[in-house]
Design an enzyme around this catalytic site. Structure first.
Site, PDB file in Angstrom:
ATOM      1  N   PRO A  58      99.521  -1.960  57.666  1.00  0.00           N
ATOM      2  CG  PRO A  58     101.277  -1.191  58.824  1.00  0.00           C
ATOM      3  CD  PRO A  58     100.251  -0.641  58.120  1.00  0.00           C
ATOM      4  CB  THR A 107      95.191  -4.690  56.183  1.00  0.00           C
ATOM      5  OG1 THR A 107      96.376  -4.579  55.278  1.00  0.00           O
ATOM      6  CG2 THR A 107      94.817  -3.732  56.880  1.00  0.00           C
ATOM      7  N   GLY A 108      96.204  -8.100  55.980  1.00  0.00           N
ATOM      8  CA  GLY A 108      96.211  -9.423  55.561  1.00  0.00           C
ATOM      9  C   GLY A 108      96.880  -9.513  54.104  1.00  0.00           C
ATOM     10  CD  GLU A 130      85.729  11.795  54.830  1.00  0.00           C
ATOM     11  OE1 GLU A 130      85.355  11.679  53.729  1.00  0.00           O
ATOM     12  OE2 GLU A 130      86.907  12.029  55.507  1.00  0.00           O
ATOM     13  N   GLY A 183      98.217  -1.906  51.439  1.00  0.00           N
ATOM     14  CA  GLY A 183      97.477  -1.422  52.731  1.00  0.00           C
ATOM     15  C   GLY A 183      98.064  -1.579  53.873  1.00  0.00           C
TER      16      GLY A 183
HETATM   17  P1  ADP Z   1     100.075  -7.880  56.396  1.00  0.00           P
HETATM   18  O1  ADP Z   1     101.035  -8.783  55.669  1.00  0.00           O
HETATM   19  O2  ADP Z   1      99.102  -7.355  55.632  1.00  0.00           O
HETATM   20  O3  ADP Z   1     100.702  -6.936  57.114  1.00  0.00           O
HETATM   21  P2  ADP Z   1      99.417 -10.133  57.620  1.00  0.00           P
HETATM   22  O4  ADP Z   1      98.848 -10.985  56.267  1.00  0.00           O
HETATM   23  O5  ADP Z   1     100.667 -10.652  58.039  1.00  0.00           O
HETATM   24  O6  ADP Z   1      99.368  -8.670  57.563  1.00  0.00           O
HETATM   25  O7  ADP Z   1      98.314 -10.596  58.697  1.00  0.00           O
HETATM   26  C1  ADP Z   1      98.669 -11.147  59.958  1.00  0.00           C
HETATM   27  C2  ADP Z   1      97.919 -12.008  60.309  1.00  0.00           C
HETATM   28  O8  ADP Z   1      96.655 -11.207  60.668  1.00  0.00           O
HETATM   29  C3  ADP Z   1      97.491 -12.957  59.666  1.00  0.00           C
HETATM   30  O9  ADP Z   1      98.248 -14.161  59.673  1.00  0.00           O
HETATM   31  C4  ADP Z   1      95.962 -13.392  59.912  1.00  0.00           C
HETATM   32  O10 ADP Z   1      95.801 -14.182  61.120  1.00  0.00           O
HETATM   33  C5  ADP Z   1      95.463 -12.005  60.583  1.00  0.00           C
HETATM   34  N1  ADP Z   1      94.662 -11.396  59.504  1.00  0.00           N
HETATM   35  C6  ADP Z   1      94.878 -10.186  58.910  1.00  0.00           C
HETATM   36  N2  ADP Z   1      94.026  -9.847  58.132  1.00  0.00           N
HETATM   37  C7  ADP Z   1      93.223 -10.788  57.988  1.00  0.00           C
HETATM   38  C8  ADP Z   1      91.863 -10.865  57.249  1.00  0.00           C
HETATM   39  N3  ADP Z   1      91.602 -10.065  56.422  1.00  0.00           N
HETATM   40  N4  ADP Z   1      91.096 -11.995  57.491  1.00  0.00           N
HETATM   41  C9  ADP Z   1      91.607 -12.985  58.444  1.00  0.00           C
HETATM   42  N5  ADP Z   1      92.737 -12.832  59.006  1.00  0.00           N
HETATM   43  C10 ADP Z   1      93.313 -11.610  58.795  1.00  0.00           C
HETATM   44 ZN    ZN Z   2      87.937  15.766  53.829  1.00  0.00          ZN
END
Ligand code: ADP
Ligand code: ZN
Ligand code: MG
Length: 620
Positions: free
Chosen positions: A208, A210-211, A432, A206
């Site tokens: 950057p 996105t969790g 879309e 996913g």
């Molecule tokens: P990634 O690893 O996908 O780049 P992270 O997991 O490091 O993203 O997300 C960074 C911060 O953003 C998390 O610590 C959280 O605080 C917040 N965050 C990101 N996505 C979510 C989500 N789906 N729900 C709640 N908080 C989120």
């Molecule tokens: Zn298209």
């Protein structure tokens, strides 16, 4: 995470320092103990004189020195005297006996002297080691003598894992997928008993922020098992072979701690395609390749029922080596999408849990204002707003602060995340829906699963998902023709609504052209060309449309003409289909702009509500 590689390294350094200090202390102490302020050091000749004068009471003789007590002027003095080397012991003993001196031998000096000798050797050596280690650590992490090849995994303790699925919002599909992993780690017996095979590797894919990292931590927290955290760049080392050693070490540690989760963040730094890596540069790519090979063989090597689950995250799945994605390795892929509007509201709700909000705050309004924001950005918005409110001396965070924080974050992130302007969003929505409506209308097209105008991935501003997307072994010609028409649907909708085209259909066109070409060259679906296979693509790799065969210029021109004919026919069908459903298109566009994501069911329900209006004979 408090415990980490730095922490480990610091521990190591602290030990070395402690040992050095201890040795120094012992040295100083022994010196102090051995030091006798009343002891006189006298020349050997004077000692002999004293013996002969009968002043010496007693002596202890060792190979190197003589010490004892002599009298002078009614007082007794301790003395020590160094013996000249090679002096005759027998003569000395006779002399002592003659003068009735009490004498005894002594082991080669006392403890202190022995220590001094040993330390004389040891201290410089230890110092050298310490310096060496220090500089190596400076040069490259892990290159030090002690930490050769040690995995720099942060091992997070169970107690420190407070993250749970409740902290993750807006990515429900990903959470659902991962719940099974948690269940396996909680009750491994249940799965083992039935001989079930849990995936060894789960790849989180996913954009950057996105969790992905958050999800991995939540899995470990929910399953309450040890969690090894590593970033791919931890493996990329100065010295060839170090990364591979590190992988080996990591898996050893993990197996010892099973059940546990090993999480490799930013997998693309080591998992880059080996073919692509060749162009990457000199030693670096070779090192990466070794590390990758080690990772592959370790993943093959361990028992899937052992309870070690490897999770990895990447935001560049397209550069990963295909071997990594094979069954038995990272065969389960969990897509962590940018959240849609509902998801964003849910994420905001998670992050305002610890924040004091004013009455006027409406999180749904904020979610609507933040298309394209990922979880990390939303978390950032809440934090910025809290800081702003504090700076303004308010006692609660109000809507004004939150709105301003959105501007700050989005302007700050303008280059990073795409935030579409209103007209752009509208165009994407029509595009879309063009795909979706054509897919719904044509008899052989795959059913529409979801339409979304949340920007995601590298190039997509929106998307239309159809299911079943793949896994078909035989596809008929009508199905392929419908597929072409669906691909043209986006472009056709833009032309229909705006009377002009945009760059948004770029990848649609590429895909459609590729498909049409294969229909002509490989599947023999063109009357003009006939049942001839003109191109032979590679067997196990996806074709990129390259033509290894050399066609005669006439035949090549014919093929091109046929491809063009197929594409034009497809666009024509798409345009006709959409023209017939113009009012549906407009209505759905409003709905999609508001909700950002429409499930297949929602689409059908909306269509059923407004009976299909047909304009016969008005085909374009
Ligand atoms: P990634 O690893 O996908 O780049 P992270 O997991 O490091 O993203 O997300 C960074 C911060 O953003 C998390 O610590 C959280 O605080 C917040 N965050 C990101 N996505 C979510 C989500 N789906 N729900 C709640 N908080 C989120
Ligand atoms: Zn298209
Ligand atoms: Mg991350």
């Amino acid at each position: 995470m408090a415990d980490g590689p730095t922490q480990q390294r610091q521990n190591g350094r602290r030990w070395v320092t402690l040992i050095l200090m201890g040795i120094l202390l012992a040295f100083v102490l022994s010196r102090l103990l051995a030091f006798n302020p009343s002891q006189r050091t006298i020349p050997y000749s004077q000692f002999l004189q004293l013996v002969r004068a009968g002043q010496v009471e007693q002596v202890k003789i060792s190979a190197e020195q003589v010490n004892g007590v002599y009298r002078q002027g009614g007082k007794r003095f301790d003395f020590v005297s160094t013996r000249p080397p090679g002096v005759d012991d027998a003569a000395l003993l006779e002399e002592l006996q003659a003068h009735k001196v009490e004498f005894s031998g002594s082991r080669p000096s006392g403890f202190g002297r022995a220590l001094t000798t040993v330390l004389g050797w040891l201290l410089p050596l230890l110092l050298l080691f310490a310096l060496w280690g220090f500089f190596f650590r400076r040069m490259g992490a892990g290159a030090g003598a002690i930490s050769f090849g040690r995995a720099k995994a942060k091992i997070v303790n169970r107690e420190d894992l407070h993250t749970s699925f409740a902290d993750v919002a807006g990515v429900d599909e990903a959470v659902d997928e991962l719940k099974e992993v948690v269940d396996f780690l909680r009750n491994p017996e249940r799965y083992r008993r039935l001989g079930g095979r849990i995936p060894k590797g789960v790849l989180l894919v996913g954009a950057p922020g996105t969790g992905k990292t958050l999800l991995a931590r939540a899995v470990a927290g929910e399953a309450s098992v040890p969690f090894f955290y590593l970033s791919g760049s931890d493996f990329v080392e100065l010295f060839v072979g170090m990364g591979a050693a590190r992988v080996r070490d990591l898996f050893e540690q993990a197996k010892a701690k099973a059940p546990c989760i090993v999480f490799i963040d930013e997998l693309d730094t080591i998992g880059r395609s080996r073919a692509g890596a060749m162009a990457g540069g000199l030693g670096g790519s070779e090192e990466r390749e070794q590390t990758l090979n080690q990772l592959l063989s370790e993943m093959d090597g361990f028992d899937p029922t052992a309870g070690v689950i490897i999770m990895a995250a990447t935001n560049r799945p397209e550069v990963l080596d295909p071997a990594l994605l094979r069954p038995g390795r990272f065969d389960r892929h969990v897509v962590v999408d940018r959240p849609d509007r509902r998801g964003r509201a849910a994420i905001l709700r998670v992050h305002v849990r610890g924040v004091k909000l004013a009455e006027d705050v409406d999180l749904d309004v904020l979610a609507a204002r933040t298309p394209g924001f990922a979880g990390a950005e939303l978390a950032n918005v809440v934090n910025e707003a809290a800081l702003l409110a504090a700076r303004r001396g308010k006692d609660a965070v109000g809507m004004a602060e939150l709105e301003e924080a959105i501007d700050r974050v989005s302007i700050g992130l303008e280059r990073k995340s795409r935030v579409l302007t209103e007209p752009e969003r509208e165009r994407v929505a029509y595009h879309e829906l063009g795909h979706a409506l054509v897919a719904l209308a044509l008899p052989h097209a795959d059913p529409v699963h979801r339409v979304s105008i949340v920007p995601r991935g590298i190039a997509a501003l929106g998307m239309t998902q159809q299911l079943p997307a793949d896994d078909r072994y035989l596809i008929t010609q009508p199905e392929l023709e419908d597929r072409l028409a669906v691909m043209m649907g986006g472009r056709a909708a833009e032309r229909l609504v705006y009377g002009e085209l945009s760059t948004g259909a770029l990848s649609d066109l590429r895909e459609a052209t590729l498909l049409a070409r294969r229909m002509v060259e490989e599947f023999g679906m063109s009357e003009q060309i006939g049942p001839v296979a003109l191109a032979r693509g590679p067997l196990f790799l996806p074709t990129d449309g390259g033509r290894p065969e050399i066609l005669s210029p006439e035949l090549a021109a014919m093929v091109d003409a046929e491809v063009r004919r197929l594409l034009e026919a497809a666009e024509e069908r798409a345009a006709r289909t959409l023209a017939e459903r113009r009012s549906d298109l407009d209505g759905l566009a409003q709905l999609l702009l508001e909700r950002e994501t429409l499930e297949g069911e929602e689409l059908k329900a909306a269509l059923a509500a407004s009976p299909l209006e047909t304009v016969p004979g008005k085909a374009v």
